[in-house]
Design a protein around this motif. Sequence first.
Motif, PDB file in Angstrom:
ATOM      1  N   MET A   1      -0.965   5.305   3.137  1.00  0.00           N
ATOM      2  CA  MET A   1      -2.531   5.666   3.999  1.00  0.00           C
ATOM      3  C   MET A   1      -2.164   6.658   5.327  1.00  0.00           C
ATOM      4  O   MET A   1      -1.282   6.168   5.888  1.00  0.00           O
ATOM      5  CB  MET A   1      -3.352   4.909   3.903  1.00  0.00           C
ATOM      6  CG  MET A   1      -4.314   5.022   5.105  1.00  0.00           C
ATOM      7  SD  MET A   1      -5.963   3.710   4.717  1.00  0.00           S
ATOM      8  CE  MET A   1      -6.367   3.904   3.311  1.00  0.00           C
ATOM      9  N   LYS A 208      -3.561  -0.803   7.980  1.00  0.00           N
ATOM     10  CA  LYS A 208      -3.556   0.344   7.082  1.00  0.00           C
ATOM     11  C   LYS A 208      -2.971  -0.873   5.832  1.00  0.00           C
ATOM     12  O   LYS A 208      -3.892  -0.268   5.080  1.00  0.00           O
ATOM     13  CB  LYS A 208      -2.113   1.094   7.297  1.00  0.00           C
ATOM     14  CG  LYS A 208      -2.669   2.120   8.538  1.00  0.00           C
ATOM     15  CD  LYS A 208      -1.267   2.753   8.988  1.00  0.00           C
ATOM     16  CE  LYS A 208      -0.160   3.647   7.566  1.00  0.00           C
ATOM     17  NZ  LYS A 208       1.032   4.695   8.318  1.00  0.00           N
ATOM     18  N   ALA A 209      -1.854  -2.001   6.278  1.00  0.00           N
ATOM     19  CA  ALA A 209      -1.695  -3.127   5.305  1.00  0.00           C
ATOM     20  C   ALA A 209      -3.103  -3.756   4.916  1.00  0.00           C
ATOM     21  O   ALA A 209      -3.226  -3.658   3.569  1.00  0.00           O
ATOM     22  CB  ALA A 209      -0.453  -3.282   5.605  1.00  0.00           C
ATOM     23  N   LYS A 212      -4.986  -1.192   2.953  1.00  0.00           N
ATOM     24  CA  LYS A 212      -4.536  -1.062   1.875  1.00  0.00           C
ATOM     25  C   LYS A 212      -4.565  -2.156   0.614  1.00  0.00           C
ATOM     26  O   LYS A 212      -4.537  -2.027  -1.597  1.00  0.00           O
ATOM     27  CB  LYS A 212      -3.042  -0.202   1.550  1.00  0.00           C
ATOM     28  CG  LYS A 212      -2.362  -0.390   0.231  1.00  0.00           C
ATOM     29  CD  LYS A 212      -1.314   0.778   1.340  1.00  0.00           C
ATOM     30  CE  LYS A 212      -0.138   0.707  -0.366  1.00  0.00           C
ATOM     31  NZ  LYS A 212       1.403   1.223   0.076  1.00  0.00           N
ATOM     32  N   LYS A 213      -4.529  -3.167   1.055  1.00  0.00           N
ATOM     33  CA  LYS A 213      -4.086  -4.727  -0.023  1.00  0.00           C
ATOM     34  C   LYS A 213      -5.845  -5.060  -0.505  1.00  0.00           C
ATOM     35  O   LYS A 213      -5.784  -5.006  -1.969  1.00  0.00           O
ATOM     36  CB  LYS A 213      -4.245  -6.100   0.964  1.00  0.00           C
ATOM     37  CG  LYS A 213      -4.259  -6.876   0.539  1.00  0.00           C
ATOM     38  CD  LYS A 213      -4.345  -7.939   1.502  1.00  0.00           C
ATOM     39  CE  LYS A 213      -4.036  -9.412   0.295  1.00  0.00           C
ATOM     40  NZ  LYS A 213      -3.958 -10.619   1.507  1.00  0.00           N
ATOM     41  N   GLY A 215      -7.356  -2.192  -1.380  1.00  0.00           N
ATOM     42  CA  GLY A 215      -8.161  -0.966  -2.161  1.00  0.00           C
ATOM     43  C   GLY A 215      -8.957   0.141  -1.764  1.00  0.00           C
ATOM     44  O   GLY A 215     -10.071   0.796  -2.560  1.00  0.00           O
ATOM     45  N   GLU A 218      -8.749   5.623   1.200  1.00  0.00           N
ATOM     46  CA  GLU A 218      -9.493   6.867   2.412  1.00  0.00           C
ATOM     47  C   GLU A 218     -10.295   7.730   2.472  1.00  0.00           C
ATOM     48  O   GLU A 218     -10.485   7.781   4.064  1.00  0.00           O
ATOM     49  CB  GLU A 218      -8.485   8.055   1.532  1.00  0.00           C
ATOM     50  CG  GLU A 218      -6.764   7.363   2.063  1.00  0.00           C
ATOM     51  CD  GLU A 218      -5.899   8.687   2.340  1.00  0.00           C
ATOM     52  OE1 GLU A 218      -6.465   9.577   2.541  1.00  0.00           O
ATOM     53  OE2 GLU A 218      -4.505   8.370   1.678  1.00  0.00           O
ATOM     54  N   THR A 224      -8.732   8.895   8.726  1.00  0.00           N
ATOM     55  CA  THR A 224      -6.914   9.272   7.966  1.00  0.00           C
ATOM     56  C   THR A 224      -7.698  10.928   7.909  1.00  0.00           C
ATOM     57  O   THR A 224      -6.118  11.574   7.847  1.00  0.00           O
ATOM     58  CB  THR A 224      -7.201   8.691   6.402  1.00  0.00           C
ATOM     59  OG1 THR A 224      -8.462   9.416   6.306  1.00  0.00           O
ATOM     60  CG2 THR A 224      -7.476   7.462   6.206  1.00  0.00           C
TER      61      THR A 224
END
Length: 248
Positions: A1, A208-209, A212-213, A215, A218, A224
């Motif tokens: 991302m 960001k992490a 992402k964790k 899901g 975007e 983004t």
Amino acid sequence: MEIVVDSHTHTIASGHAYSTILENAQASKAKGLKLLCTTDHAPEMPGAPHYWFFNNQRILPRFLHDVGILRGCEANTLNTDGDLDLPPSSYQHLDWIIASFHEPVFAPSTEELHTEALINVIKKGKADVLGHLGNPNFPFDIKAVLECAKEHNVAIEINNTSLTGKSRKGSDSRCAQIVEIGKEVGVYFTTGSDAHFCEEIAHLDLAKALLKKYGVDEEKVISTSTSRFLNFLLLRGKERIEEFAELY
């Protein structure tokens, strides 16, 4: 991302930050950002600038060091009625309004009253995004507030500084809950460094992490792409910024 917008930053005008808008823009260019939201603290925060500072942001160039500048403010939630500390004349000059709880302005209270305040902030329509909601001093009904935010197209900020443990300690677990529930509800997210020094601009890896964790798509993270961010402002009823025509 990939993140191309830092939606929460401060300059020396906030009174406890250490860089100028030019230094922040230069850092943004060096780190590959396309848009920078400059969001100094609104007047009720100790040390914050006078409201003329915000009304006069119209003189800021739309591009500094080739980075698009979004004129903004981190406003303070004042009370359970959802009032913010900007006068009516300021809003027409600003592109991006963060609404946040700050202890010197809104004394921490009960979950019920925090929830009432946040829902009323959303419904009053002045705030584009709710800032650093993970602060454990201000617990609230996460699902109720996020459902209201989705209904009124108000974004939810994931604040990178809150995740570092340097500020608002204990925010990480609440931020995780906010992201998990926010994905389920379908809110829009944005990412802010909350930089108070130019070197902190675009420090967004923890945010960001976390996204992402869990899901998060975007398309639901407006920072983004320039198009997602600017079209979110249109969704909010803001006027098109013609200088950014190629970024939509």
